[in-house]
Scaffold this active site. Structure first.
Site, PDB file in Angstrom:
ATOM      1  N   SER A  72       0.853  -1.187   0.000  1.00 35.14           N
ATOM      2  CA  SER A  72       0.000   0.000   0.000  1.00 35.14           C
ATOM      3  C   SER A  72       0.889   1.238   0.000  1.00 35.14           C
ATOM      4  O   SER A  72       2.004   1.202   0.534  1.00 35.14           O
ATOM      5  CB  SER A  72      -0.878   0.034   1.242  1.00 35.14           C
ATOM      6  OG  SER A  72      -1.493   1.311   1.379  1.00 35.14           O
TER       7      SER A  72
ATOM      8  N   TYR B 245      -2.866  -0.965  10.205  1.00 38.92           N
ATOM      9  CA  TYR B 245      -2.961  -1.357   8.789  1.00 38.92           C
ATOM     10  C   TYR B 245      -1.676  -0.957   8.064  1.00 38.92           C
ATOM     11  O   TYR B 245      -1.089  -1.758   7.323  1.00 38.92           O
ATOM     12  CB  TYR B 245      -4.167  -0.683   8.132  1.00 38.92           C
ATOM     13  CG  TYR B 245      -4.250  -0.906   6.636  1.00 38.92           C
ATOM     14  CD1 TYR B 245      -4.741  -2.097   6.114  1.00 38.92           C
ATOM     15  CD2 TYR B 245      -3.821   0.078   5.743  1.00 38.92           C
ATOM     16  CE1 TYR B 245      -4.800  -2.308   4.743  1.00 38.92           C
ATOM     17  CE2 TYR B 245      -3.879  -0.120   4.371  1.00 38.92           C
ATOM     18  CZ  TYR B 245      -4.374  -1.313   3.871  1.00 38.92           C
ATOM     19  OH  TYR B 245      -4.421  -1.515   2.513  1.00 38.92           O
TER      20      TYR B 245
HETATM   21  P1  NDP Z   1     -11.550  -5.809  -1.284  1.00 37.64           P
HETATM   22  O1  NDP Z   1     -11.976  -5.764   0.152  1.00 37.64           O
HETATM   23  O2  NDP Z   1     -12.344  -5.083  -2.288  1.00 37.64           O
HETATM   24  O3  NDP Z   1     -11.381  -7.349  -1.730  1.00 37.64           O
HETATM   25  C1  NDP Z   1     -10.665  -8.191  -0.876  1.00 37.64           C
HETATM   26  C2  NDP Z   1     -10.478  -9.552  -1.506  1.00 37.64           C
HETATM   27  O4  NDP Z   1      -9.650 -10.295  -0.590  1.00 37.64           O
HETATM   28  C3  NDP Z   1     -11.753 -10.316  -1.675  1.00 37.64           C
HETATM   29  O5  NDP Z   1     -11.627 -11.169  -2.793  1.00 37.64           O
HETATM   30  C4  NDP Z   1     -11.831 -11.127  -0.381  1.00 37.64           C
HETATM   31  O6  NDP Z   1     -12.515 -12.366  -0.481  1.00 37.64           O
HETATM   32  C5  NDP Z   1     -10.370 -11.427  -0.133  1.00 37.64           C
HETATM   33  N1  NDP Z   1     -10.090 -11.637   1.274  1.00 37.64           N
HETATM   34  C6  NDP Z   1     -10.324 -10.795   2.315  1.00 37.64           C
HETATM   35  N2  NDP Z   1      -9.989 -11.383   3.474  1.00 37.64           N
HETATM   36  C7  NDP Z   1      -9.545 -12.627   3.143  1.00 37.64           C
HETATM   37  C8  NDP Z   1      -9.085 -13.714   3.906  1.00 37.64           C
HETATM   38  N3  NDP Z   1      -9.005 -13.667   5.235  1.00 37.64           N
HETATM   39  N4  NDP Z   1      -8.714 -14.832   3.250  1.00 37.64           N
HETATM   40  C9  NDP Z   1      -8.801 -14.926   1.908  1.00 37.64           C
HETATM   41  N5  NDP Z   1      -9.239 -13.925   1.137  1.00 37.64           N
HETATM   42  C10 NDP Z   1      -9.610 -12.786   1.750  1.00 37.64           C
HETATM   43  O7  NDP Z   1     -10.038  -5.279  -1.267  1.00 37.64           O
HETATM   44  P2  NDP Z   1      -9.172  -4.539  -2.415  1.00 37.64           P
HETATM   45  O8  NDP Z   1      -9.355  -5.218  -3.697  1.00 37.64           O
HETATM   46  O9  NDP Z   1      -9.416  -3.085  -2.304  1.00 37.64           O
HETATM   47  O10 NDP Z   1      -7.697  -4.785  -1.836  1.00 37.64           O
HETATM   48  C11 NDP Z   1      -6.840  -5.804  -2.322  1.00 37.64           C
HETATM   49  C12 NDP Z   1      -5.453  -5.599  -1.726  1.00 37.64           C
HETATM   50  O11 NDP Z   1      -4.984  -4.299  -2.093  1.00 37.64           O
HETATM   51  C13 NDP Z   1      -5.419  -5.654  -0.199  1.00 37.64           C
HETATM   52  O12 NDP Z   1      -4.219  -6.280   0.224  1.00 37.64           O
HETATM   53  C14 NDP Z   1      -5.420  -4.188   0.195  1.00 37.64           C
HETATM   54  O13 NDP Z   1      -4.853  -3.990   1.466  1.00 37.64           O
HETATM   55  C15 NDP Z   1      -4.591  -3.597  -0.932  1.00 37.64           C
HETATM   56  N6  NDP Z   1      -4.802  -2.165  -1.124  1.00 37.64           N
HETATM   57  C16 NDP Z   1      -6.018  -1.664  -1.508  1.00 37.64           C
HETATM   58  C17 NDP Z   1      -6.169  -0.303  -1.701  1.00 37.64           C
HETATM   59  C18 NDP Z   1      -7.453   0.316  -2.135  1.00 37.64           C
HETATM   60  O14 NDP Z   1      -7.536   1.553  -2.146  1.00 37.64           O
HETATM   61  N7  NDP Z   1      -8.472  -0.454  -2.523  1.00 37.64           N
HETATM   62  C19 NDP Z   1      -5.049   0.644  -1.470  1.00 37.64           C
HETATM   63  C20 NDP Z   1      -3.817  -0.002  -1.098  1.00 37.64           C
HETATM   64  C21 NDP Z   1      -3.713  -1.337  -0.922  1.00 37.64           C
HETATM   65  P3  NDP Z   1     -14.133 -12.479  -0.195  1.00 37.64           P
HETATM   66  O15 NDP Z   1     -14.799 -11.849  -1.394  1.00 37.64           O
HETATM   67  O16 NDP Z   1     -14.375 -13.934  -0.116  1.00 37.64           O
HETATM   68  O17 NDP Z   1     -14.396 -11.726   1.063  1.00 37.64           O
END
Ligand code: NDP
Length: 246
Positions: free
Chosen positions: A140, A155
């Site tokens: 991030s 975080y």
């Molecule tokens: P979302 O919350 O939109 O999607 C998260 C995804 O991760 C979903 O597919 C979810 O599965 C899965 N997930 C969550 N928890 C678990 C778990 N315990 N085990 C397995 N799968 C899990 O997140 P984003 O797409 O926004 O974020 C993706 C990555 O990018 C993360 O690491 C986040 O920290 C990072 N990020 C995002 C930013 C943003 O602005 N969006 C900025 C910087 C970093 P399910 O659908 O089954 O819940």
């Protein structure tokens, strides 16, 4: 296509950035397995999108907080695709709280999914990777600075941990010609961080471009790092944040 014949595992890829990464790798010719926690229907849609590119796909339910589930998911991905060349550690969660008020369960959840899950998935995949293998972590822009306001200390800690882990692992795996990098997204419009949510205006204002990024802005960077074009890029952070940290 730059990833013809490659086999990838993308964690947390039923929605958001992970789903876009899985589809982008498939569009470049890779077979792709994904993990998810709860969203089976959404994960199956991603599988269909991968298969529409003529590639093999598998959706595997695996909580990234659960060490046994992580190990099993890697073995299932290897079984479904016949091996693995690329791991994208994307699964991540966010919990907002100032440290003085933060519940132990939220601290544990952040550390277990965002840090320990990445270590354990990497540990399980490393024995399967050959020459030219790739590990790409999703960090991030809050790894570098924490401009998003109070409540993001833990975080942000988890994401800066990935930066050090990336550098260390790049040194461990370089002799096998395996690269390890971290992509640091800025604010990307997803369920985790909706552009029209409460934080939208403040986060948009951090970027000189004045807007959120799209999931494909991150997926394109990951596809590049996964490809042979990035063969001399390792142990580094690629920040795709619309200049928010400029
Ligand atoms: P979302 O919350 O939109 O999607 C998260 C995804 O991760 C979903 O597919 C979810 O599965 C899965 N997930 C969550 N928890 C678990 C778990 N315990 N085990 C397995 N799968 C899990 O997140 P984003 O797409 O926004 O974020 C993706 C990555 O990018 C993360 O690491 C986040 O920290 C990072 N990020 C995002 C930013 C943003 O602005 N969006 C900025 C910087 C970093 P399910 O659908 O089954 O819940």
């Amino acid at each position: 296509m730059s990833l013809q014949g490659k086999r990838a595992l993308v964690t947390g890829a039923s929605r958001g950035i992970g789903a876009a990464i899985a589809k982008a790798l498939a569009a470049e010719g890779a077979d792709v397995a994904i993990t998810y926690e709860k969203s089976a229907d959404a994960a199956n849609e991603v599988v269909r999108a991968i298969e529409a590119h003529g590639r093999k796909a598998a959706a595997i339910q695996a909580d990234s907080a659960n060490p046994g589930a992580i190990h099993a998911s890697v073995e299932k991905a290897v079984g479904a695709l016949g091996g693995l060349d690329i791991l994208v550690n994307n699964a991540g969660i966010i919990r907002f709280s100032e440290v003085k008020d933060m519940a132990l369960e939220d601290i544990d959840a952040l550390l277990n999914v965002n840090v320990r899950g990445v270590i354990l998935a990497s540990k399980a995949v490393i024995p399967h990777l050959g020459e030219g293998g790739r590990i790409i972590n999703i960090g991030s822009y809050f790894a570098d600075r924490v401009p998003g306001g109070a409540g993001l200390s833990v975080y942000s800690l988890t994401k800066s941990a990935l930066t050090a882990f990336t550098k260390g692992l790049a040194r461990e795996l370089g002799s096998r010609n395996i690269t390890v990098n971290v992509v640091q997204p800025g604010s990307i419009d997803t369920d985790m961080n909706p552009a029209h949510g409460d934080f939208g205006p403040a986060l948009k204002a951090l970027s000189p471009l004045g807007r959120y990024g799209e999931v494909n802005d991150i997926a394109n960077a990951v596809a590049f790092l996964a490809s042979d074009k990035a063969k001399y890029v390792t142990g580094t952070a690629v920040t795709v944040d619309g200049g928010a940290n400029a």
